[in-house]
Design an enzyme around this catalytic site. Structure first.
Site, PDB file in Angstrom:
ATOM      1  N   TYR A  45       0.668  -1.022   0.142  1.00 13.28           N
ATOM      2  CA  TYR A  45       0.159   0.032  -0.008  1.00 13.28           C
ATOM      3  C   TYR A  45       1.004   1.379   0.027  1.00 13.28           C
ATOM      4  O   TYR A  45       0.527   2.114  -0.683  1.00 13.28           O
ATOM      5  CB  TYR A  45      -0.886   0.127   1.127  1.00 13.28           C
ATOM      6  CG  TYR A  45      -1.820  -1.311   1.255  1.00 13.28           C
ATOM      7  CD1 TYR A  45      -2.856  -1.232   0.372  1.00 13.28           C
ATOM      8  CD2 TYR A  45      -1.923  -2.057   2.341  1.00 13.28           C
ATOM      9  CE1 TYR A  45      -3.929  -2.260   0.207  1.00 13.28           C
ATOM     10  CE2 TYR A  45      -2.811  -3.187   2.379  1.00 13.28           C
ATOM     11  CZ  TYR A  45      -3.561  -3.379   1.453  1.00 13.28           C
ATOM     12  OH  TYR A  45      -4.570  -4.213   1.464  1.00 13.28           O
ATOM     13  N   ASN A  60     -12.423  -1.753  -4.469  1.00 12.08           N
ATOM     14  CA  ASN A  60     -12.417  -2.034  -5.661  1.00 12.08           C
ATOM     15  C   ASN A  60     -13.572  -2.850  -6.090  1.00 12.08           C
ATOM     16  O   ASN A  60     -13.877  -4.196  -5.738  1.00 12.08           O
ATOM     17  CB  ASN A  60     -11.164  -2.821  -5.900  1.00 12.08           C
ATOM     18  CG  ASN A  60     -10.856  -3.392  -7.374  1.00 12.08           C
ATOM     19  OD1 ASN A  60     -11.781  -2.599  -8.183  1.00 12.08           O
ATOM     20  ND2 ASN A  60     -10.377  -4.403  -7.492  1.00 12.08           N
ATOM     21  N   CYS A  68      -6.538  -5.641  -7.491  1.00 14.44           N
ATOM     22  CA  CYS A  68      -6.180  -5.236  -6.302  1.00 14.44           C
ATOM     23  C   CYS A  68      -5.576  -6.524  -5.523  1.00 14.44           C
ATOM     24  O   CYS A  68      -4.871  -6.455  -4.401  1.00 14.44           O
ATOM     25  CB  CYS A  68      -7.425  -5.111  -5.515  1.00 14.44           C
ATOM     26  SG  CYS A  68      -8.841  -6.301  -5.598  1.00 14.44           S
ATOM     27  N   HIS A  69      -5.776  -7.702  -6.088  1.00 13.54           N
ATOM     28  CA  HIS A  69      -4.979  -9.046  -5.564  1.00 13.54           C
ATOM     29  C   HIS A  69      -3.471  -8.860  -5.670  1.00 13.54           C
ATOM     30  O   HIS A  69      -2.987  -9.664  -4.911  1.00 13.54           O
ATOM     31  CB  HIS A  69      -5.360 -10.269  -6.454  1.00 13.54           C
ATOM     32  CG  HIS A  69      -5.066 -10.233  -7.689  1.00 13.54           C
ATOM     33  ND1 HIS A  69      -5.839  -9.536  -8.588  1.00 13.54           N
ATOM     34  CD2 HIS A  69      -3.990 -10.718  -8.439  1.00 13.54           C
ATOM     35  CE1 HIS A  69      -5.553  -9.644  -9.862  1.00 13.54           C
ATOM     36  NE2 HIS A  69      -4.231 -10.169  -9.763  1.00 13.54           N
ATOM     37  N   GLU A  71      -0.191 -15.544 -12.370  1.00 18.82           N
ATOM     38  CA  GLU A  71       0.422 -14.338 -13.025  1.00 18.82           C
ATOM     39  C   GLU A  71       1.993 -14.423 -13.215  1.00 18.82           C
ATOM     40  O   GLU A  71       2.626 -13.701 -13.682  1.00 18.82           O
ATOM     41  CB  GLU A  71       0.077 -13.054 -12.168  1.00 18.82           C
ATOM     42  CG  GLU A  71      -1.511 -12.853 -12.702  1.00 18.82           C
ATOM     43  CD  GLU A  71      -1.950 -11.447 -12.047  1.00 18.82           C
ATOM     44  OE1 GLU A  71      -3.108 -10.887 -12.410  1.00 18.82           O
ATOM     45  OE2 GLU A  71      -1.208 -10.796 -11.191  1.00 18.82           O
TER      46      GLU A  71
END
Length: 357
Positions: free
Chosen positions: A288, A311, A319-320, A346
């Site tokens: 963050y 979100n 946001c993950h 990812e």
């Protein structure tokens, strides 16, 4: 960039505590057995001097370790539990079935254990998940113009009041409040490899994309209903078709590119945060505070965290990809198991970029 692992003494304590915050983010290689595990592995814990800690599965394999047969580190954490696999398989085979704790016991499982495990992995209990599956089975008739009574019977509810109440708890409004014609916004279901998602779009853009069991979903749908002055109905526009195809490519590992136009409801600040999230490449993570600094607002870490949690478009606004300052998994509305699985998926896209040069 990827996060730096805490020191190995910290990780060893996490291993002893089976700390789920590091699931999918750190692994332990055991020199005495040649096996690598999740930190949450239920097996007997190795001695400290036999432990080597790694950031990725690839690092473990490169160091010569083989995957543990107890905690199945090559699969998302939820998939490594045979109890979860059996119950989800039964639910998929008969989504309209009325499950009770007696049925869970009859399947050979302790109801309290099932309740605790599903709550930890999915954010809902198995019985709650089963009720959602029944509702979805019934609601499937509504986009094509089916009557509410038909949806009720399809879902296996004998009482109209019970069906409306359950539907309202899931989607925030009873079925009769969804527009039957002239809908400005349309909501529909999308099946993905990580569960059912609900998409809401107008003719131009996607307004919402959430996993069906996310607790914030009813409130988000109510806000969209009010925003559209009641003109929220069932069905889909072209943006929903487009995002469904892009999600398929994403989960197949073919593309992390999302070109569907987005129109999430939010303040100027939250939209700024959501744009910053989309700047994080697939396969990388941020904290963050890093996002706040990248926005030129280093003092706004908490506000960034709140915007991240608000979100309304999962995966596309990623946001993950936000972790705790120490690299541990933090809260995710779709469930920590999904966050872990998305990050692991990812990593493949990051590897593709590196290979391409």
């Amino acid at each position: 960039m990827m996060f730096d692992l805490p020191d190995e003494n910290h990780l060893y304590q996490a291993l002893l505590a089976r700390d789920a915050n590091f699931d999918g983010r750190a692994y332990v290689g055991v020199t005495s057995t040649g096996v690598f595990c999740r930190l949450t592995c239920p097996a007997r814990k190795p001695k400290r001097e036999n432990c080597r800690f790694y950031q990725s599965i690839a690092d473990c394999i490169a160091a010569g370790y083989r995957p543990c047969k107890r905690c199945h580190p090559l699969a998302p954490a939820a998939e490594g539990d045979p109890m979860i696999g059996k119950l989800l398989g039964a639910l998929q085979a008969d989504p309209a079935r009325r499950w009770s704790e007696a049925d869970v016991s009859g399947a050979g499982f302790d109801p309290s254990t099932v309740r605790r495990v599903f709550k930890r992995q999915y954010g809902v209990t198995f019985l709650e998940m089963a009720r959602q599956a029944r509702l979805r089975t019934g609601a499937a008739v509504l986009p094509s113009g089916g009557r509410v009574i038909d949806a009720q019977l399809e879902a296996g509810y004998e009482s109209p009041a019970a069906f409306r109440a359950a539907f309202g708890r899931l989607l925030g409004m009873p079925p009769g409040q969804f527009a039957s014609k002239d809908a400005l916004l349309r909501a529909d279901w999308i099946d993905t490899k990580m569960g059912v998602m609900i998409a809401v779009s107008d003719a131009r853009a996607l307004h919402l994309l959430e996993f069906a069991e996310r607790r914030a979903l009813p409130g988000e749908l109510k806000r969209l209903h009010d925003h559209a002055k009641g003109r929220l109905g069932f069905g889909r526009f072209a943006p929903t078709d487009q995002i469904e195809a892009e999600l398929q490519a994403f989960f197949d590992g073919r593309s992390a590119q999302f070109d569907t136009a987005l129109a999430p409801l939010g303040t100027p600040f939250t939209r700024e945060v959501w744009r910053a999230l989309r700047d994080i490449p697939a396969g990388e993570t941020r904290s963050y505070s890093e996002i706040a600094r990248a926005m030129g607002r280093p003092e706004a870490t908490r506000a960034v965290a709140r915007a991240n949690g608000a979100n309304p478009i999962a995966i596309v606004i990623p946001c993950h990809r936000v972790l705790g300052a120490d690299g541990s998994l933090t809260g995710y509305g779709g469930g920590l198991w999904r966050k872990q699985a998305l990050i692991e998926l990812e990593r493949g896209f990051a590897a593709q970029r590196e290979k391409a040069g």
